[in-house]
Design a protein around this motif. Structure first.
Motif, PDB file in Angstrom:
ATOM      1  N   PRO A 149       0.834  -1.207   0.000  1.00 32.22           N
ATOM      2  CA  PRO A 149       0.000   0.000   0.000  1.00 32.22           C
ATOM      3  C   PRO A 149       0.869   1.257   0.000  1.00 32.22           C
ATOM      4  O   PRO A 149       1.878   1.334   0.712  1.00 32.22           O
ATOM      5  N   LEU A 150       0.467   2.240  -0.810  1.00 33.24           N
ATOM      6  CA  LEU A 150       1.211   3.492  -0.928  1.00 33.24           C
ATOM      7  C   LEU A 150       0.344   4.663  -0.472  1.00 33.24           C
ATOM      8  O   LEU A 150      -0.817   4.792  -0.893  1.00 33.24           O
ATOM      9  N   ALA A 151       0.909   5.510   0.387  1.00 34.56           N
ATOM     10  CA  ALA A 151       0.232   6.742   0.788  1.00 34.56           C
ATOM     11  C   ALA A 151       0.573   7.837  -0.221  1.00 34.56           C
ATOM     12  O   ALA A 151       1.681   7.860  -0.769  1.00 34.56           O
ATOM     13  N   PRO A 152      -0.368   8.750  -0.514  1.00 36.86           N
ATOM     14  CA  PRO A 152      -0.078   9.806  -1.490  1.00 36.86           C
ATOM     15  C   PRO A 152       1.038  10.723  -1.009  1.00 36.86           C
ATOM     16  O   PRO A 152       1.152  11.006   0.188  1.00 36.86           O
ATOM     17  N   SER A 153       1.847  11.180  -1.948  1.00 37.64           N
ATOM     18  CA  SER A 153       2.976  12.049  -1.618  1.00 37.64           C
ATOM     19  C   SER A 153       2.619  13.526  -1.695  1.00 37.64           C
ATOM     20  O   SER A 153       3.494  14.377  -1.563  1.00 37.64           O
ATOM     21  N   ARG A 154       1.361  13.824  -1.907  1.00 36.14           N
ATOM     22  CA  ARG A 154       0.901  15.210  -2.013  1.00 36.14           C
ATOM     23  C   ARG A 154      -0.489  15.323  -1.418  1.00 36.14           C
ATOM     24  O   ARG A 154      -1.162  14.326  -1.158  1.00 36.14           O
ATOM     25  N   GLY A 155      -0.928  16.572  -1.207  1.00 38.66           N
ATOM     26  CA  GLY A 155      -2.256  16.808  -0.655  1.00 38.66           C
ATOM     27  C   GLY A 155      -3.325  16.756  -1.733  1.00 38.66           C
ATOM     28  O   GLY A 155      -3.026  16.548  -2.917  1.00 38.66           O
ATOM     29  N   PRO A 156      -4.581  16.938  -1.338  1.00 37.05           N
ATOM     30  CA  PRO A 156      -5.685  16.854  -2.304  1.00 37.05           C
ATOM     31  C   PRO A 156      -5.676  18.015  -3.288  1.00 37.05           C
ATOM     32  O   PRO A 156      -5.119  19.084  -3.020  1.00 37.05           O
ATOM     33  N   ALA A 157      -6.299  17.798  -4.425  1.00 30.44           N
ATOM     34  CA  ALA A 157      -6.440  18.841  -5.439  1.00 30.44           C
ATOM     35  C   ALA A 157      -7.359  19.944  -4.931  1.00 30.44           C
ATOM     36  O   ALA A 157      -8.350  19.671  -4.245  1.00 30.44           O
ATOM     37  N   THR A 158      -7.050  21.179  -5.256  1.00 29.91           N
ATOM     38  CA  THR A 158      -7.883  22.315  -4.853  1.00 29.91           C
ATOM     39  C   THR A 158      -8.972  22.616  -5.870  1.00 29.91           C
ATOM     40  O   THR A 158      -9.903  23.365  -5.586  1.00 29.91           O
ATOM     41  N   GLU A 159      -8.856  22.021  -7.054  1.00 26.06           N
ATOM     42  CA  GLU A 159      -9.836  22.243  -8.118  1.00 26.06           C
ATOM     43  C   GLU A 159     -10.073  20.919  -8.824  1.00 26.06           C
ATOM     44  O   GLU A 159      -9.153  20.342  -9.398  1.00 26.06           O
ATOM     45  N   VAL A 160     -11.308  20.428  -8.757  1.00 25.50           N
ATOM     46  CA  VAL A 160     -11.646  19.127  -9.331  1.00 25.50           C
ATOM     47  C   VAL A 160     -12.861  19.283 -10.241  1.00 25.50           C
ATOM     48  O   VAL A 160     -13.823  19.982  -9.899  1.00 25.50           O
ATOM     49  N   LEU A 161     -12.798  18.637 -11.391  1.00 25.63           N
ATOM     50  CA  LEU A 161     -13.932  18.607 -12.314  1.00 25.63           C
ATOM     51  C   LEU A 161     -14.415  17.167 -12.419  1.00 25.63           C
ATOM     52  O   LEU A 161     -13.656  16.276 -12.786  1.00 25.63           O
ATOM     53  N   PHE A 162     -15.679  16.928 -12.053  1.00 26.18           N
ATOM     54  CA  PHE A 162     -16.292  15.609 -12.188  1.00 26.18           C
ATOM     55  C   PHE A 162     -17.164  15.613 -13.441  1.00 26.18           C
ATOM     56  O   PHE A 162     -18.031  16.489 -13.601  1.00 26.18           O
ATOM     57  N   VAL A 163     -16.933  14.662 -14.336  1.00 30.12           N
ATOM     58  CA  VAL A 163     -17.666  14.574 -15.601  1.00 30.12           C
ATOM     59  C   VAL A 163     -18.393  13.233 -15.656  1.00 30.12           C
ATOM     60  O   VAL A 163     -17.816  12.192 -15.337  1.00 30.12           O
ATOM     61  N   ASP A 164     -19.655  13.274 -16.059  1.00 25.11           N
ATOM     62  CA  ASP A 164     -20.435  12.039 -16.129  1.00 25.11           C
ATOM     63  C   ASP A 164     -21.393  12.121 -17.302  1.00 25.11           C
ATOM     64  O   ASP A 164     -21.716  13.214 -17.810  1.00 25.11           O
ATOM     65  N   GLY A 165     -21.859  10.977 -17.725  1.00 25.10           N
ATOM     66  CA  GLY A 165     -22.862  10.901 -18.776  1.00 25.10           C
ATOM     67  C   GLY A 165     -23.822   9.770 -18.497  1.00 25.10           C
ATOM     68  O   GLY A 165     -23.484   8.808 -17.799  1.00 25.10           O
ATOM     69  N   VAL A 166     -25.020   9.880 -19.024  1.00 21.92           N
ATOM     70  CA  VAL A 166     -26.032   8.824 -18.894  1.00 21.92           C
ATOM     71  C   VAL A 166     -26.619   8.557 -20.271  1.00 21.92           C
ATOM     72  O   VAL A 166     -26.570   9.406 -21.160  1.00 21.92           O
ATOM     73  N   GLN A 167     -27.141   7.370 -20.447  1.00 21.19           N
ATOM     74  CA  GLN A 167     -27.776   7.018 -21.712  1.00 21.19           C
ATOM     75  C   GLN A 167     -29.015   6.177 -21.437  1.00 21.19           C
ATOM     76  O   GLN A 167     -29.115   5.518 -20.406  1.00 21.19           O
ATOM     77  N   ARG A 168     -29.938   6.222 -22.376  1.00 20.31           N
ATOM     78  CA  ARG A 168     -31.192   5.485 -22.201  1.00 20.31           C
ATOM     79  C   ARG A 168     -31.762   5.144 -23.569  1.00 20.31           C
ATOM     80  O   ARG A 168     -31.754   5.978 -24.484  1.00 20.31           O
ATOM     81  N   VAL A 169     -32.261   3.934 -23.709  1.00 14.29           N
ATOM     82  CA  VAL A 169     -32.956   3.544 -24.932  1.00 14.29           C
ATOM     83  C   VAL A 169     -34.419   3.912 -24.775  1.00 14.29           C
ATOM     84  O   VAL A 169     -35.112   3.397 -23.899  1.00 14.29           O
ATOM     85  N   ASP A 170     -34.895   4.816 -25.611  1.00 19.55           N
ATOM     86  CA  ASP A 170     -36.294   5.232 -25.552  1.00 19.55           C
ATOM     87  C   ASP A 170     -37.202   4.239 -26.266  1.00 19.55           C
ATOM     88  O   ASP A 170     -38.357   4.056 -25.872  1.00 19.55           O
ATOM     89  N   ALA A 171     -36.683   3.601 -27.306  1.00 15.56           N
ATOM     90  CA  ALA A 171     -37.459   2.574 -28.019  1.00 15.56           C
ATOM     91  C   ALA A 171     -36.531   1.748 -28.887  1.00 15.56           C
ATOM     92  O   ALA A 171     -35.563   2.264 -29.447  1.00 15.56           O
ATOM     93  N   ARG A 172     -36.842   0.454 -28.976  1.00 14.46           N
ATOM     94  CA  ARG A 172     -36.214  -0.404 -29.980  1.00 14.46           C
ATOM     95  C   ARG A 172     -37.091  -0.361 -31.222  1.00 14.46           C
ATOM     96  O   ARG A 172     -38.320  -0.381 -31.119  1.00 14.46           O
ATOM     97  N   PRO A 189     -20.526  14.291  -5.873  1.00 17.28           N
ATOM     98  CA  PRO A 189     -20.734  15.114  -7.078  1.00 17.28           C
ATOM     99  C   PRO A 189     -21.255  14.309  -8.260  1.00 17.28           C
ATOM    100  O   PRO A 189     -22.110  14.786  -9.019  1.00 17.28           O
ATOM    101  N   ILE A 190     -20.771  13.072  -8.422  1.00 17.19           N
ATOM    102  CA  ILE A 190     -21.224  12.237  -9.536  1.00 17.19           C
ATOM    103  C   ILE A 190     -22.673  11.807  -9.334  1.00 17.19           C
ATOM    104  O   ILE A 190     -23.473  11.808 -10.281  1.00 17.19           O
ATOM    105  N   ALA A 191     -23.043  11.464  -8.098  1.00 19.51           N
ATOM    106  CA  ALA A 191     -24.424  11.051  -7.823  1.00 19.51           C
ATOM    107  C   ALA A 191     -25.398  12.189  -8.113  1.00 19.51           C
ATOM    108  O   ALA A 191     -26.453  11.987  -8.732  1.00 19.51           O
ATOM    109  N   GLY A 192     -25.053  13.404  -7.665  1.00 14.14           N
ATOM    110  CA  GLY A 192     -25.925  14.545  -7.920  1.00 14.14           C
ATOM    111  C   GLY A 192     -26.018  14.879  -9.393  1.00 14.14           C
ATOM    112  O   GLY A 192     -27.104  15.195  -9.914  1.00 14.14           O
TER     113      GLY A 192
END
Length: 318
Positions: A42-65, A275-278
């Motif tokens: 196991p490795l511990a991070p060598s730096r602190g957390p990011a001060t600026e984070v961008l979470f990107v997500d997408g969803v898809q749905r079949v409306d009809a076959r 952030p991803i759930a919201g």
């Protein structure tokens, strides 16, 4: 080209492939990228957390076959699908970027739009009528929208929900995978994963299937009900300098635990980051009411006058 289409009468979700294309490929894994296999720990991070984070997500749905019949009298299966993508910019406060919505008719060698009144489905031809090819094309459409949603907002760390596949050119980006369908780490190094404490990561390894990427596992804070509780896998582009991959790996281990969800608030805790759930809830909201779209498509296939105007947003699900 004249064509006629008909809508299937059963649920559009029936028979949807559950596994990504990657799961069908046996991976080639190099475990001695950051250290030898004997040195895995196991490795511990060598730096602190990011001060600026961008979470990107997408969803898809079949409306009809659907089934599309052309001038040649042959019928081919297809999909009428909706998808959306968006981003959450976190710099102490969370700001949701305006989501993007797309709608496509996906079928082999088919290049005509379908106007259902409430929505217009633009052509996205697939290479085959096989169900895997149809869904691969849908995933490609969604990924392209996710890339577009990530443009114009720089961040120290960009977290893309899901695999980095076809999105590895995004600066500072990592793929974030919550489920584990493929075994990548075997032998003695595999003992490192259950030994991780929250905020620790494994050494980086290189994975090759139909494409190459660096990967590592890390543990999010949670109650340990089993050895893999709170374990997620992250990916980084194989084209990056290795020092940059290490920077992203350490940033992810220091940052992602801060956004882990809790079990009393989310049944997919802790992997389903807040952030991803919201964002996912907002994106599904933007897709509109599936039953209304399904009825509109059936009316359009029967030649009935379209109801409503093809504009977004549609009436939302309650």
């Amino acid at each position: 080209m004249a064509f006629h289409f008909a809508v299937e009468s059963w649920s559009p979700e029936y028979g949807v492939p559950a596994s990504p294309s990657e799961a069908r490929v046996q991976p080639d894994v190099r475990l001695d990228v950051e250290c030898t296999e004997r040195e895995w720990r196991p490795l511990a991070p060598s730096r602190g957390p990011a001060t600026e984070v961008l979470f990107v997500d997408g969803v898809q749905r079949v409306d009809a076959r659907i089934w599309i019949t052309g001038d040649d009298g042959l019928s081919r299966p297809g999909l009428c699908a909706s998808y959306a993508a968006g981003a959450v910019h976190c710099t102490g406060t969370a700001v949701v970027q305006e989501p993007l919505v797309g709608r496509s008719v996906i079928a082999e060698l088919f290049g005509e739009p379908i106007d259902a009144g409430l929505a217009r489905y633009e052509p996205a031809p697939s290479t085959s009528s096989a169900v895997e090819a149809l869904f691969d094309q849908l995933e490609k459409q969604r990924r392209e929208l996710e890339i577009e949603a990530s443009r114009g907002v720089g961040a120290e760390l960009v977290v893309l929900d899901g695999s980095l596949f076809e999105r590895d050119a995004i600066p500072n980006a990592i793929g974030y995978l919550k489920s584990h369908e493929v075994t990548y780490v075997t032998g003695n190094p595999a003992r490192t994963i259950p030994a991780l404490e929250p905020g620790q990561r494994t050494p980086i390894f290189l994975t090759k299937t139909s494409w190459s990427r660096y990967s590592w596992y890390l543990r999010l804070p949670c109650r340990r009900d089993h050895p893999w509780s709170g374990i997620v896998r992250c990916e980084a582009a194989s084209t990056l300098r290795f020092s940059e991959v290490q920077r992203l790996a350490d940033l992810s281990a220091a940052t992602l635990p801060l956004f882990a969800s809790e079990a009393h608030k989310d049944t997919r805790a802790p992997q389903n980051l807040y952030p991803i759930a919201g964002l996912e809830r907002e994106l599904r909201h933007r897709l509109g009411d599936q039953q209304l779209l399904y009825r509109a498509l059936r009316d359009a296939s029967a030649g009935l006058p379209p109801v409503g105007v093809a504009t977004d947003p549609l009436p939302f699900d309650s």
